[in-house]
Design a protein around this motif. Structure first.
Motif, PDB file in Angstrom:
ATOM      1  N   ILE A 199       0.844  -1.193   0.000  1.00  0.00           N
ATOM      2  CA  ILE A 199       0.000   0.000   0.000  1.00  0.00           C
ATOM      3  C   ILE A 199       0.879   1.243   0.000  1.00  0.00           C
ATOM      4  N   GLU A 200       1.949   1.216   0.767  1.00  0.00           N
ATOM      5  CA  GLU A 200       2.831   2.375   0.859  1.00  0.00           C
ATOM      6  C   GLU A 200       3.528   2.683  -0.462  1.00  0.00           C
ATOM      7  N   SER A 201       3.845   1.673  -1.248  1.00  0.00           N
ATOM      8  CA  SER A 201       4.568   1.914  -2.490  1.00  0.00           C
ATOM      9  C   SER A 201       3.670   2.465  -3.591  1.00  0.00           C
ATOM     10  N   SER A 202       2.375   2.215  -3.515  1.00  0.00           N
ATOM     11  CA  SER A 202       1.437   2.690  -4.546  1.00  0.00           C
ATOM     12  C   SER A 202       0.102   3.099  -3.934  1.00  0.00           C
ATOM     13  N   PRO A 203       0.082   4.123  -3.085  1.00  0.00           N
ATOM     14  CA  PRO A 203      -1.188   4.480  -2.446  1.00  0.00           C
ATOM     15  C   PRO A 203      -2.238   4.997  -3.419  1.00  0.00           C
ATOM     16  N   GLU A 204      -1.820   5.401  -4.623  1.00  0.00           N
ATOM     17  CA  GLU A 204      -2.785   5.901  -5.596  1.00  0.00           C
ATOM     18  C   GLU A 204      -3.538   4.779  -6.305  1.00  0.00           C
ATOM     19  N   ASP A 205      -3.060   3.552  -6.200  1.00  0.00           N
ATOM     20  CA  ASP A 205      -3.705   2.414  -6.847  1.00  0.00           C
ATOM     21  C   ASP A 205      -4.814   1.829  -5.982  1.00  0.00           C
ATOM     22  N   LYS A 206      -5.815   1.266  -6.646  1.00  0.00           N
ATOM     23  CA  LYS A 206      -6.845   0.514  -5.927  1.00  0.00           C
ATOM     24  C   LYS A 206      -6.246  -0.830  -5.545  1.00  0.00           C
ATOM     25  N   ILE A 207      -6.327  -1.161  -4.267  1.00  0.00           N
ATOM     26  CA  ILE A 207      -5.798  -2.438  -3.802  1.00  0.00           C
ATOM     27  C   ILE A 207      -6.903  -3.121  -3.003  1.00  0.00           C
ATOM     28  N   PRO A 208      -7.638  -4.027  -3.628  1.00  0.00           N
ATOM     29  CA  PRO A 208      -8.735  -4.698  -2.932  1.00  0.00           C
ATOM     30  C   PRO A 208      -8.252  -5.562  -1.767  1.00  0.00           C
ATOM     31  N   LEU A 209      -9.067  -5.648  -0.757  1.00  0.00           N
ATOM     32  CA  LEU A 209      -8.755  -6.477   0.396  1.00  0.00           C
ATOM     33  C   LEU A 209      -8.545  -7.931  -0.021  1.00  0.00           C
ATOM     34  N   THR A 210      -9.291  -8.371  -1.009  1.00  0.00           N
ATOM     35  CA  THR A 210      -9.131  -9.750  -1.489  1.00  0.00           C
ATOM     36  C   THR A 210      -7.736  -9.964  -2.090  1.00  0.00           C
ATOM     37  N   PHE A 211      -7.193  -8.940  -2.736  1.00  0.00           N
ATOM     38  CA  PHE A 211      -5.840  -9.040  -3.285  1.00  0.00           C
ATOM     39  C   PHE A 211      -4.813  -9.140  -2.155  1.00  0.00           C
ATOM     40  N   LEU A 212      -4.964  -8.305  -1.135  1.00  0.00           N
ATOM     41  CA  LEU A 212      -4.051  -8.372   0.016  1.00  0.00           C
ATOM     42  C   LEU A 212      -4.115  -9.747   0.670  1.00  0.00           C
ATOM     43  N   ALA A 213      -5.317 -10.294   0.771  1.00  0.00           N
ATOM     44  CA  ALA A 213      -5.482 -11.624   1.371  1.00  0.00           C
ATOM     45  C   ALA A 213      -4.806 -12.689   0.525  1.00  0.00           C
ATOM     46  N   SER A 214      -4.942 -12.602  -0.781  1.00  0.00           N
ATOM     47  CA  SER A 214      -4.314 -13.613  -1.640  1.00  0.00           C
ATOM     48  C   SER A 214      -2.792 -13.525  -1.576  1.00  0.00           C
ATOM     49  N   GLN A 215      -2.273 -12.324  -1.397  1.00  0.00           N
ATOM     50  CA  GLN A 215      -0.824 -12.146  -1.299  1.00  0.00           C
ATOM     51  C   GLN A 215      -0.260 -12.695   0.013  1.00  0.00           C
ATOM     52  N   SER A 216      -1.091 -12.754   1.030  1.00  0.00           N
ATOM     53  CA  SER A 216      -0.639 -13.257   2.326  1.00  0.00           C
ATOM     54  C   SER A 216      -1.208 -14.638   2.663  1.00  0.00           C
ATOM     55  N   ASN A 217      -1.844 -15.255   1.668  1.00  0.00           N
ATOM     56  CA  ASN A 217      -2.406 -16.600   1.840  1.00  0.00           C
ATOM     57  C   ASN A 217      -3.313 -16.705   3.058  1.00  0.00           C
ATOM     58  N   THR A 218      -4.225 -15.761   3.170  1.00  0.00           N
ATOM     59  CA  THR A 218      -5.167 -15.758   4.277  1.00  0.00           C
ATOM     60  C   THR A 218      -6.504 -15.194   3.795  1.00  0.00           C
ATOM     61  N   THR A 219      -7.419 -15.003   4.700  1.00  0.00           N
ATOM     62  CA  THR A 219      -8.733 -14.487   4.338  1.00  0.00           C
ATOM     63  C   THR A 219      -8.757 -12.958   4.445  1.00  0.00           C
ATOM     64  N   PRO A 220      -9.691 -12.318   3.740  1.00  0.00           N
ATOM     65  CA  PRO A 220      -9.820 -10.863   3.876  1.00  0.00           C
ATOM     66  C   PRO A 220     -10.076 -10.426   5.322  1.00  0.00           C
ATOM     67  N   THR A 221     -10.865 -11.184   6.039  1.00  0.00           N
ATOM     68  CA  THR A 221     -11.145 -10.859   7.439  1.00  0.00           C
ATOM     69  C   THR A 221      -9.876 -10.899   8.279  1.00  0.00           C
ATOM     70  N   SER A 222      -9.041 -11.906   8.051  1.00  0.00           N
ATOM     71  CA  SER A 222      -7.787 -12.011   8.788  1.00  0.00           C
ATOM     72  C   SER A 222      -6.846 -10.855   8.464  1.00  0.00           C
TER      73      SER A 222
END
Length: 89
Positions: A2-25
């Motif tokens: 997020i810090e490297s590209s705050p202007e981009d849309k970054i869905p929670l589902t994408f963050l979850a897939s990058q960390s191999n966890t659920t969006p809630t986690s």
């Protein structure tokens, strides 16, 4: 991420897939570590960047576009994040 590209849309589902966890986690861990949600963190980063850009750019619309807001009115509506100092960058 997020810090490297705050202007981009970054869905929670994408963050979850990058960390191999659920969006809630991701949401819970992010809030625990940063004190705010990923979206709020991103807005704070955008506002901080916009503050710096406003010192050298005269157009509010151009700054809004540069930091990833849809338009000037969207940028102007983010006042709750403007006073926060949590996400210094």
């Amino acid at each position: 991420m997020i810090e490297s590209s705050p202007e981009d849309k970054i869905p929670l589902t994408f963050l979850a897939s990058q960390s191999n966890t659920t969006p809630t986690s991701v949401l819970r861990a992010f809030r625990r570590n940063h004190g705010v949600t990923p979206h709020a963190f991103q807005m704070i980063l955008r506002v901080n960047r916009a503050k710096k850009l406003l010192l050298r750019m005269s157009s509010l619309a151009a700054v809004a576009n540069e930091v990833g807001f849809y338009d000037q009115s969207h940028f102007s509506a983010i006042r709750p994040y403007a006073s926060s100092g949590r996400a210094d960058s």
